[in-house]
Design a protein around this motif. Structure first.
Motif, PDB file in Angstrom:
ATOM      1  N   ALA A   1     -31.546  39.169  17.475  1.00  0.00           N
ATOM      2  CA  ALA A   1     -32.425  39.729  18.505  1.00  0.00           C
ATOM      3  C   ALA A   1     -31.634  39.877  19.792  1.00  0.00           C
ATOM      4  O   ALA A   1     -30.614  39.201  19.993  1.00  0.00           O
ATOM      5  N   ALA A   2     -32.088  40.758  20.655  1.00  0.00           N
ATOM      6  CA  ALA A   2     -31.516  40.867  21.988  1.00  0.00           C
ATOM      7  C   ALA A   2     -32.083  39.747  22.861  1.00  0.00           C
ATOM      8  O   ALA A   2     -33.223  39.303  22.663  1.00  0.00           O
ATOM      9  N   VAL A   3     -31.293  39.304  23.822  1.00  0.00           N
ATOM     10  CA  VAL A   3     -31.685  38.199  24.707  1.00  0.00           C
ATOM     11  C   VAL A   3     -31.605  38.671  26.150  1.00  0.00           C
ATOM     12  O   VAL A   3     -30.570  39.187  26.591  1.00  0.00           O
ATOM     13  N   VAL A   4     -32.713  38.504  26.891  1.00  0.00           N
ATOM     14  CA  VAL A   4     -32.781  38.910  28.293  1.00  0.00           C
ATOM     15  C   VAL A   4     -33.327  37.745  29.110  1.00  0.00           C
ATOM     16  O   VAL A   4     -34.213  37.016  28.655  1.00  0.00           O
ATOM     17  N   ARG A   5     -32.785  37.559  30.304  1.00  0.00           N
ATOM     18  CA  ARG A   5     -33.249  36.464  31.152  1.00  0.00           C
ATOM     19  C   ARG A   5     -34.725  36.639  31.498  1.00  0.00           C
ATOM     20  O   ARG A   5     -35.171  37.725  31.868  1.00  0.00           O
ATOM     21  N   GLY A   6     -35.483  35.547  31.389  1.00  0.00           N
ATOM     22  CA  GLY A   6     -36.899  35.582  31.719  1.00  0.00           C
ATOM     23  C   GLY A   6     -37.205  34.656  32.878  1.00  0.00           C
ATOM     24  O   GLY A   6     -36.414  34.561  33.833  1.00  0.00           O
ATOM     25  N   ALA A   7     -38.328  33.961  32.796  1.00  0.00           N
ATOM     26  CA  ALA A   7     -38.672  32.979  33.820  1.00  0.00           C
ATOM     27  C   ALA A   7     -37.639  31.854  33.812  1.00  0.00           C
ATOM     28  O   ALA A   7     -36.852  31.713  32.871  1.00  0.00           O
TER      29      ALA A   7
ATOM     30  N   THR B   1     -36.677  42.173  19.154  1.00  0.00           N
ATOM     31  CA  THR B   1     -36.101  42.597  17.880  1.00  0.00           C
ATOM     32  C   THR B   1     -36.948  43.694  17.258  1.00  0.00           C
ATOM     33  O   THR B   1     -38.147  43.811  17.548  1.00  0.00           O
ATOM     34  N   VAL B   2     -36.330  44.487  16.413  1.00  0.00           N
ATOM     35  CA  VAL B   2     -37.057  45.549  15.718  1.00  0.00           C
ATOM     36  C   VAL B   2     -36.447  45.734  14.331  1.00  0.00           C
ATOM     37  O   VAL B   2     -35.236  45.638  14.155  1.00  0.00           O
ATOM     38  N   ASP B   3     -37.304  45.976  13.337  1.00  0.00           N
ATOM     39  CA  ASP B   3     -36.845  46.217  11.969  1.00  0.00           C
ATOM     40  C   ASP B   3     -37.629  47.362  11.367  1.00  0.00           C
ATOM     41  O   ASP B   3     -38.851  47.440  11.507  1.00  0.00           O
ATOM     42  N   MET B   4     -36.929  48.243  10.682  1.00  0.00           N
ATOM     43  CA  MET B   4     -37.548  49.378  10.010  1.00  0.00           C
ATOM     44  C   MET B   4     -37.472  49.181   8.500  1.00  0.00           C
ATOM     45  O   MET B   4     -36.416  48.840   7.968  1.00  0.00           O
ATOM     46  N   LEU B   5     -38.589  49.382   7.818  1.00  0.00           N
ATOM     47  CA  LEU B   5     -38.628  49.342   6.360  1.00  0.00           C
ATOM     48  C   LEU B   5     -38.901  50.747   5.837  1.00  0.00           C
ATOM     49  O   LEU B   5     -39.813  51.430   6.316  1.00  0.00           O
ATOM     50  N   VAL B   6     -38.116  51.166   4.852  1.00  0.00           N
ATOM     51  CA  VAL B   6     -38.203  52.522   4.314  1.00  0.00           C
ATOM     52  C   VAL B   6     -38.445  52.458   2.807  1.00  0.00           C
ATOM     53  O   VAL B   6     -37.750  51.740   2.084  1.00  0.00           O
ATOM     54  N   GLU B   7     -39.437  53.214   2.365  1.00  0.00           N
ATOM     55  CA  GLU B   7     -39.737  53.297   0.932  1.00  0.00           C
ATOM     56  C   GLU B   7     -38.501  53.758   0.157  1.00  0.00           C
ATOM     57  O   GLU B   7     -37.810  54.695   0.536  1.00  0.00           O
TER      58      GLU B   7
ATOM     59  N   LYS C   1     -44.706  42.243   4.973  1.00  0.00           N
ATOM     60  CA  LYS C   1     -43.252  42.106   5.032  1.00  0.00           C
ATOM     61  C   LYS C   1     -42.687  42.682   6.328  1.00  0.00           C
ATOM     62  O   LYS C   1     -41.804  42.086   6.941  1.00  0.00           O
ATOM     63  N   ALA C   2     -43.208  43.836   6.736  1.00  0.00           N
ATOM     64  CA  ALA C   2     -42.704  44.483   7.942  1.00  0.00           C
ATOM     65  C   ALA C   2     -42.819  43.573   9.159  1.00  0.00           C
ATOM     66  O   ALA C   2     -41.904  43.495   9.986  1.00  0.00           O
ATOM     67  N   MET C   3     -43.942  42.882   9.274  1.00  0.00           N
ATOM     68  CA  MET C   3     -44.116  41.956  10.384  1.00  0.00           C
ATOM     69  C   MET C   3     -43.253  40.710  10.189  1.00  0.00           C
ATOM     70  O   MET C   3     -42.621  40.200  11.128  1.00  0.00           O
ATOM     71  N   ALA C   4     -43.174  40.227   8.958  1.00  0.00           N
ATOM     72  CA  ALA C   4     -42.470  38.980   8.672  1.00  0.00           C
ATOM     73  C   ALA C   4     -40.972  39.078   8.944  1.00  0.00           C
ATOM     74  O   ALA C   4     -40.360  38.114   9.424  1.00  0.00           O
ATOM     75  N   VAL C   5     -40.351  40.229   8.649  1.00  0.00           N
ATOM     76  CA  VAL C   5     -38.898  40.327   8.844  1.00  0.00           C
ATOM     77  C   VAL C   5     -38.531  40.241  10.326  1.00  0.00           C
ATOM     78  O   VAL C   5     -37.499  39.661  10.693  1.00  0.00           O
ATOM     79  N   SER C   6     -39.363  40.798  11.194  1.00  0.00           N
ATOM     80  CA  SER C   6     -39.082  40.713  12.631  1.00  0.00           C
ATOM     81  C   SER C   6     -39.358  39.311  13.172  1.00  0.00           C
ATOM     82  O   SER C   6     -38.631  38.819  14.040  1.00  0.00           O
ATOM     83  N   ILE C   7     -40.388  38.667  12.657  1.00  0.00           N
ATOM     84  CA  ILE C   7     -40.651  37.276  13.040  1.00  0.00           C
ATOM     85  C   ILE C   7     -39.498  36.385  12.597  1.00  0.00           C
ATOM     86  O   ILE C   7     -39.087  35.456  13.309  1.00  0.00           O
ATOM     87  N   SER C   8     -38.935  36.677  11.439  1.00  0.00           N
ATOM     88  CA  SER C   8     -37.786  35.923  10.942  1.00  0.00           C
ATOM     89  C   SER C   8     -36.592  36.049  11.886  1.00  0.00           C
ATOM     90  O   SER C   8     -35.840  35.089  12.095  1.00  0.00           O
TER      91      SER C   8
ATOM     92  N   VAL D   1     -42.772  54.787   5.927  1.00  0.00           N
ATOM     93  CA  VAL D   1     -41.824  54.123   6.819  1.00  0.00           C
ATOM     94  C   VAL D   1     -42.638  53.271   7.786  1.00  0.00           C
ATOM     95  O   VAL D   1     -43.634  53.743   8.341  1.00  0.00           O
ATOM     96  N   ILE D   2     -42.238  52.019   7.976  1.00  0.00           N
ATOM     97  CA  ILE D   2     -42.930  51.162   8.942  1.00  0.00           C
ATOM     98  C   ILE D   2     -41.902  50.391   9.747  1.00  0.00           C
ATOM     99  O   ILE D   2     -40.904  49.899   9.215  1.00  0.00           O
ATOM    100  N   ASP D   3     -42.158  50.302  11.036  1.00  0.00           N
ATOM    101  CA  ASP D   3     -41.204  49.717  11.978  1.00  0.00           C
ATOM    102  C   ASP D   3     -41.964  48.734  12.865  1.00  0.00           C
ATOM    103  O   ASP D   3     -42.961  49.105  13.490  1.00  0.00           O
ATOM    104  N   CYS D   4     -41.517  47.489  12.902  1.00  0.00           N
ATOM    105  CA  CYS D   4     -42.170  46.468  13.740  1.00  0.00           C
ATOM    106  C   CYS D   4     -41.222  45.974  14.827  1.00  0.00           C
ATOM    107  O   CYS D   4     -40.127  45.468  14.537  1.00  0.00           O
ATOM    108  N   PHE D   5     -41.651  46.144  16.059  1.00  0.00           N
ATOM    109  CA  PHE D   5     -40.944  45.587  17.220  1.00  0.00           C
ATOM    110  C   PHE D   5     -41.665  44.303  17.607  1.00  0.00           C
ATOM    111  O   PHE D   5     -42.893  44.292  17.762  1.00  0.00           O
ATOM    112  N   VAL D   6     -40.909  43.215  17.747  1.00  0.00           N
ATOM    113  CA  VAL D   6     -41.509  41.934  18.126  1.00  0.00           C
ATOM    114  C   VAL D   6     -40.785  41.370  19.339  1.00  0.00           C
ATOM    115  O   VAL D   6     -39.550  41.376  19.401  1.00  0.00           O
TER     116      VAL D   6
END
Length: 306
Positions: free
Chosen positions: A36-42, A50-56, A72-79, A136-141
């Protein structure tokens, strides 16, 4: 010269993007190249993206349950967020759907994604839909992690012990659609130990350990008789290269390793971790000591996105 897409590997493509898209904002701590990308927060906290695309046809077969694909689409980004030591918070979902039965199938797809999101306390706050010749499904988390608990691929030290969080191989038999992201395990690890490096096993132990070793500028030696194989998996090549296990691969100092192993011997310890090798500065890349006491190189023959 422009290289045909069929000859471009995922790693090569990512490296090209990384060179062309270097961040300008100093708040970006980690850009392209980790889970995942890391950006300074509080204060004392980082934001994770992070983002992951799943393709049939690449990540699931035509005709698979839309509900399972959505999960699965949600789970891979949570992972991915778990692999950084963090906690997921928000998600955006974009979907390309074939026209036939689009409304009915979309309901199944979002039902699966929503069930995973609820399980891990993720709020789905937007997205996009469009027509596509295949699914095609893409989840950004987006998530967060305490600065002290951030885990990267690049922090392993010589002598660190290598662990995985579960059984490997055979994911194509169905686990790749139903796996549980190791969020609980990752948070336990970063809160109780100094995790020197971590990655999730999306493309297989062989590929992802090579990635971790390369990022840490070290080599790795693993032992065949220590690699935990899933039920029904009989060949070590499946545990190394099938991919989509979505277990955690991480390293600890020898002191923390022994402490973790002692904790695991206690009653009611609900998690499983397997120590499979160690990091080394004697060579680059990954090697394996076989059951016959032969040393073999472990290449990058795992899950292919291209």
């Amino acid at each position: 010269m422009v290289m045909p897409l069929k000859k471009i590997t995922e790693v090569g493509l990512i490296e090209r993007f990384a060179k062309a898209l270097k961040p300008c904002d100093p708040s970006v701590v980690v850009s392209i190249g980790d889970d995942a990308a890391v950006v300074r927060g509080a204060k004392g906290c980082y934001r994770l993206y992070t983002v992951d695309m799943l393709v049939e046809g690449t990540h699931f077969k035509k005709g698979e349950s839309y509900k399972k694909v959505g999960y699965k689409a949600m789970a891979v980004s949570i992972s991915d967020i778990a692999a950084m030591g963090g906690e997921p918070q928000y998600a955006l979902i974009s979907v390309g759907l074939p026209k036939k039965n689009a409304q009915t199938e979309a309901q199944k797809l979002f039902k699966g994604a929503a069930s995973c999101a609820r399980k891990f306390n993720v709020d789905v706050i937007g997205g996009d839909t469009n027509c596509s010749s295949k699914l095609v499904i893409d989840c950004f988390v987006a998530g967060k992690v305490e600065e002290k608990n951030l885990a990267l691929r690049s922090g392993a030290k010589p002598g660190d012990h290598i662990f995985v969080s579960g059984l490997l191989g055979g994911s194509i038999l169905g686990k790749h659609l139903t796996f549980e992201p190791r969020l609980k395990e990752a948070r336990f690890l970063v809160k109780n130990f100094k995790v020197t490096s971590m990655i999730d096993l999306s493309d297989g132990l062989g590929v992802d350990l090579n990635r971790l070793s390369y990022a840490s500028a070290l080599g790795a030696i693993i032992f065949e008789d220590r690699i935990p194989m899933a039920r029904g998996v009989k060949k070590i090549k499946n545990a190394l290269f099938d991919g989509e296990d979505f277990e955690l691969l991480f390293t600890l100092s020898p002191e923390d390793s022994f402490r973790l192993l002692r904790m695991m011997k206690k009653n009611k310890f609900a998690m499983s971790f397997y120590q499979i090798g160690r990091m080394t500065d004697f060579f680059s890349g990954v090697r394996m000591m076989t059951r016959e006491n032969k040393v073999e190189e472990v290449g990058c023959d795992g899950f292919k996105h291209f």
